[in-house]
Design a protein around this motif. Structure first.
Motif, PDB file in Angstrom:
ATOM      1  N   ARG A  68      33.758  42.051  36.161  1.00  0.00           N
ATOM      2  CA  ARG A  68      34.759  41.301  36.932  1.00  0.00           C
ATOM      3  C   ARG A  68      35.884  42.229  37.377  1.00  0.00           C
ATOM      4  O   ARG A  68      36.341  42.156  38.517  1.00  0.00           O
ATOM      5  CB  ARG A  68      35.300  40.175  36.052  1.00  0.00           C
ATOM      6  N   VAL A  69      36.304  43.103  36.471  1.00  0.00           N
ATOM      7  CA  VAL A  69      37.356  44.055  36.845  1.00  0.00           C
ATOM      8  C   VAL A  69      36.838  45.016  37.914  1.00  0.00           C
ATOM      9  O   VAL A  69      37.554  45.350  38.862  1.00  0.00           O
ATOM     10  CB  VAL A  69      37.859  44.837  35.611  1.00  0.00           C
ATOM     11  N   GLN A 102      34.619  44.803  27.690  1.00  0.00           N
ATOM     12  CA  GLN A 102      33.351  44.236  27.211  1.00  0.00           C
ATOM     13  C   GLN A 102      32.354  44.221  28.369  1.00  0.00           C
ATOM     14  O   GLN A 102      32.552  43.504  29.342  1.00  0.00           O
ATOM     15  CB  GLN A 102      33.641  42.807  26.718  1.00  0.00           C
ATOM     16  N   PHE A 128      33.956  43.152  32.137  1.00  0.00           N
ATOM     17  CA  PHE A 128      34.126  44.491  32.713  1.00  0.00           C
ATOM     18  C   PHE A 128      33.709  44.491  34.186  1.00  0.00           C
ATOM     19  O   PHE A 128      34.419  45.025  35.041  1.00  0.00           O
ATOM     20  CB  PHE A 128      33.270  45.482  31.907  1.00  0.00           C
ATOM     21  N   SER A 167      38.457  43.136  28.577  1.00  0.00           N
ATOM     22  CA  SER A 167      37.998  43.624  29.865  1.00  0.00           C
ATOM     23  C   SER A 167      37.061  44.807  29.763  1.00  0.00           C
ATOM     24  O   SER A 167      36.396  45.164  30.718  1.00  0.00           O
ATOM     25  CB  SER A 167      39.201  43.978  30.748  1.00  0.00           C
ATOM     26  N   ILE A 191      40.484  37.126  37.580  1.00  0.00           N
ATOM     27  CA  ILE A 191      40.798  38.541  37.402  1.00  0.00           C
ATOM     28  C   ILE A 191      42.204  38.696  36.835  1.00  0.00           C
ATOM     29  O   ILE A 191      42.447  39.475  35.922  1.00  0.00           O
ATOM     30  CB  ILE A 191      40.658  39.308  38.734  1.00  0.00           C
ATOM     31  N   TYR A 244      42.266  38.922  46.821  1.00  0.00           N
ATOM     32  CA  TYR A 244      40.866  39.344  46.922  1.00  0.00           C
ATOM     33  C   TYR A 244      40.159  38.465  47.945  1.00  0.00           C
ATOM     34  O   TYR A 244      39.637  37.407  47.605  1.00  0.00           O
ATOM     35  CB  TYR A 244      40.179  39.227  45.568  1.00  0.00           C
ATOM     36  N   GLY A 302      37.084  43.414  41.120  1.00  0.00           N
ATOM     37  CA  GLY A 302      38.483  43.440  41.552  1.00  0.00           C
ATOM     38  C   GLY A 302      38.838  44.784  42.173  1.00  0.00           C
ATOM     39  O   GLY A 302      39.473  44.853  43.223  1.00  0.00           O
TER      40      GLY A 302
END
Lengths: 264, 314
Positions: free
Chosen positions: B188-189, A127, B186, A125, A116, A105, B192
């Motif tokens: 953060r994903v 949440q 969430f 994830s 990540i 990234y 990504g």
């Protein structure tokens, strides 16, 4: 299930093999990129795959990591038949990989890169109303990986601002941060200078004991320094697979690939 | 020093927004409400475009659909409870979001843009050419929903000032919610996926699922703005779901700066003020707007948030 004798199933499964390919074949509309390749690797071992350009090494890696679906053959990870699984499922089953072309990234910090990856192993994830700060496990996991690779001083740097060699290490860090059992390393030394290469080899030596490593690499010094088993591919087929010293002296391999470079 | 100035600046703006109804005239209060509603809509689009990397040209479908839900649900002669109506609009639009999202997220890049455009236009022509909801004329909402907390407090949505405060509170809440999403695991994903979806997939994330949830959240936030817009004007028409609205919003995202929470706020306010200003000056206001946009793109390639004053830290 005592009445059912399953031992015949285990006969051809090598004891302790964390990843095993059996008769893997991949055809791209007519072209057979990988043909009946079988190999396996157990924990603490490095199984290197070498071969000239176009030998099918990268395709093999993409098959093993689930990015490509094999036309024929089987992939078994830690005793589970995972043939046909995609890269997401493979990753969750413990197959981590690094890419030949750096695939990280770039606009995020090193720490956030690892976050990540680490978060993918923790069940949170979805949440979306609580702050990431409510989950310190993620960052502490990242810091462990970063420490292990001795990248502490780079934690807050943007990945795109790092040198090529450092980016290659982040590439490995991302794979390690998913806590894999199997590591697929696709040319980890690609594009590296001599000193960077030595650092990377040292790094791989440090961490190798925890994983089954399948390594594709062009740098022969690295291959002979690291590999326990060496497989040579040509035109999609395995032409030799044995201990490095044996492969080195195989006339067939010398003729096909290594040529005179190995004696020089 | 700049941090303090920045806080002071935003504090003053917020104060000015709170006090606006006391000195602005009716037209300007209405216009400010319109901007606030648009900020909500553009922020929801920014969640897709800026934070997840999904450029949608069909986002207005949710904006308009939500308004239509309200119009279709509202009885002719009596007012509906505001909260029931809002919830119904959000949920129905969320269902549409699931359906549209499940389809368009199977594509990537330019194909994604085209399929969002296609679905949005399908909805447009469906509303335009059938008699289900007034056809090309749209529908009137005869009695605005009734905002009353039992008997002791009531907002009159036909009252410009009351409506303005409702829009202001909604915009603030939505921005806080979006901020929370961005800073969550969430989010953060999503980051990504936005930066490198291939790697995110390979790290064990089912990116389709994450994108779909994000798409549905964005559609539901868009529903809030569409609902308010329908309430403000008391009318819905097919133009609300057309690609013009989507494109306009996309322009505001880019103008303000995608991938920043303040981007849509700055972009929307600027563009709407500029357009309004030019309209007062000349008939050919679109020409001037075009020039202004080109200038911004030239000098602030990352949008107006790239303007140093808005930046946090250094």
């Amino acid at each position: 299930m005592d009445w059912l004798d399953l031992s015949f199933l285990k006969k051809d499964l090598k004891v302790g093999a964390l990843i095993e390919a059996r008769g893997l074949t991949k055809k791209f509309s007519g072209l057979t990129a990988v043909s009946k390749v079988s190999l396996s690797c157990e924990r603490g071992h490095i199984h290197a795959v070498i071969g000239p350009n176009g030998a099918g090494k990268s395709t093999l890696m993409n098959l093993l990591s689930g990015e490509l679906r094999p036309t024929e053959g089987k992939i078994v990870v830690d005793g589970v038949d995972v043939t046909g699984y995609g890269s997401t499922k493979m990753s969750l089953l413990g197959v981590g990989r690094s890419y030949q072309r750096t695939n990280i990234y770039p606009s995020l910090s090193v720490l956030e890169n690892c976050n990540i990856a680490v978060q993918s192993r923790l069940d949170m994830s979805m949440q979306f109303m609580r702050s990431v700060n409510a989950y310190p496990d993620v960052e502490s996991g990242s810091r462990r990986v970063i420490e292990r690779l001795q990248l502490d001083s780079l934690s807050y740097k943007k990945a795109s601002e790092l040198s090529h060699g450092e980016q290659r290490q982040i590439e490995i860090a991302l794979a390690l941060a998913t806590d894999p059992k199997v590591l697929l390393l696709d040319e980890p030394l690609a594009g590296m200078g001599a000193e960077e290469s030595l650092n990377m080899i040292a790094l791989l030596q440090r961490i190798r004991s925890d994983f089954a490593v399948i390594l594709v690499e062009h740098d022969m010094d690295a291959v002979f320094a690291l590999a326990d088993t060496l497989t040579v591919m040509q035109n999609g087929e395995i032409i030799e697979s044995d201990k490095p010293a044996v492969v080195r002296s195989s006339p067939r391999v010398q003729e096909a690939y290594l040529g005179t470079s190995i004696d020089a | 020093m700049r941090a303090i100035l920045r806080k002071l600046f935003f504090g003053l703006i917020f104060l000015a927004l709170l006090l606006l109804p006391f000195w602005g005239d009716r037209f300007y209060i209405q216009f400010a409400s319109k901007i606030l509603i648009m900020i909500v809509f553009v922020s929801s689009l920014n969640l897709l475009v800026g934070f997840t990397g999904l450029v949608s040209l069909g986002h207005a479908a949710f904006f308009g659909f939500s308004g239509y839900v309200l119009a279709l649900l509202s009885p002719v002669d009596s007012a509906m409870n505001f909260f029931v109506a809002l919830l119904a609009s959000i949920l129905c639009t969320g269902v549409l979001g699931v359906i549209f999202g499940a389809l368009v997220l199977r594509t990537k890049g330019i194909f994604f843009i085209m399929s969002t455009l296609a679905l949005g236009e399908m909805l447009f022509y469906f509303l335009h050419d059938t008699d289900l909801a007034g056809g090309s004329d749209g529908m009137y909402i005869n009695s605005r929903p009734d905002v009353s907390f039992f008997d002791w407090w009531q907002l009159d949505l036909a009252n410009v000032v009351h409506f303005y405060y409702l829009a202001l509170i909604t915009a603030v809440i939505v921005l806080i919610v979006i901020r929370a999403i961005i800073h969550s695991p969430f989010g953060r994903v999503l980051a990504g996926i936005c930066v490198n979806e291939h790697r995110t997939k390979a790290l064990g994330y089912n990116t389709y699922k994450f994108k779909l949830v994000c798409f549905v959240i964005a559609s539901m936030i868009a529903a809030v703005s569409g609902f308010l817009s329908a309430v403000q004007f008391g009318v819905v028409n097919p133009e609300m779901v057309g690609w013009h609205v989507s494109g306009h919003a996309l322009m505001m995202v880019i103008l303000g700066g995608k991938g920043a929470i303040l981007g849509p706020v700055i972009g929307t306010t600027t563009l709407m003020l500029v357009e309004e200003g030019f309209q007062m000056v000349t008939k050919h206001w679109q020409l001037l707007t075009g020039v202004a946009i080109v200038l911004v793109a030239l000098f602030f390639p990352h949008g107006l948030v790239g303007f140093k004053f808005f930046k946090k830290g250094s």
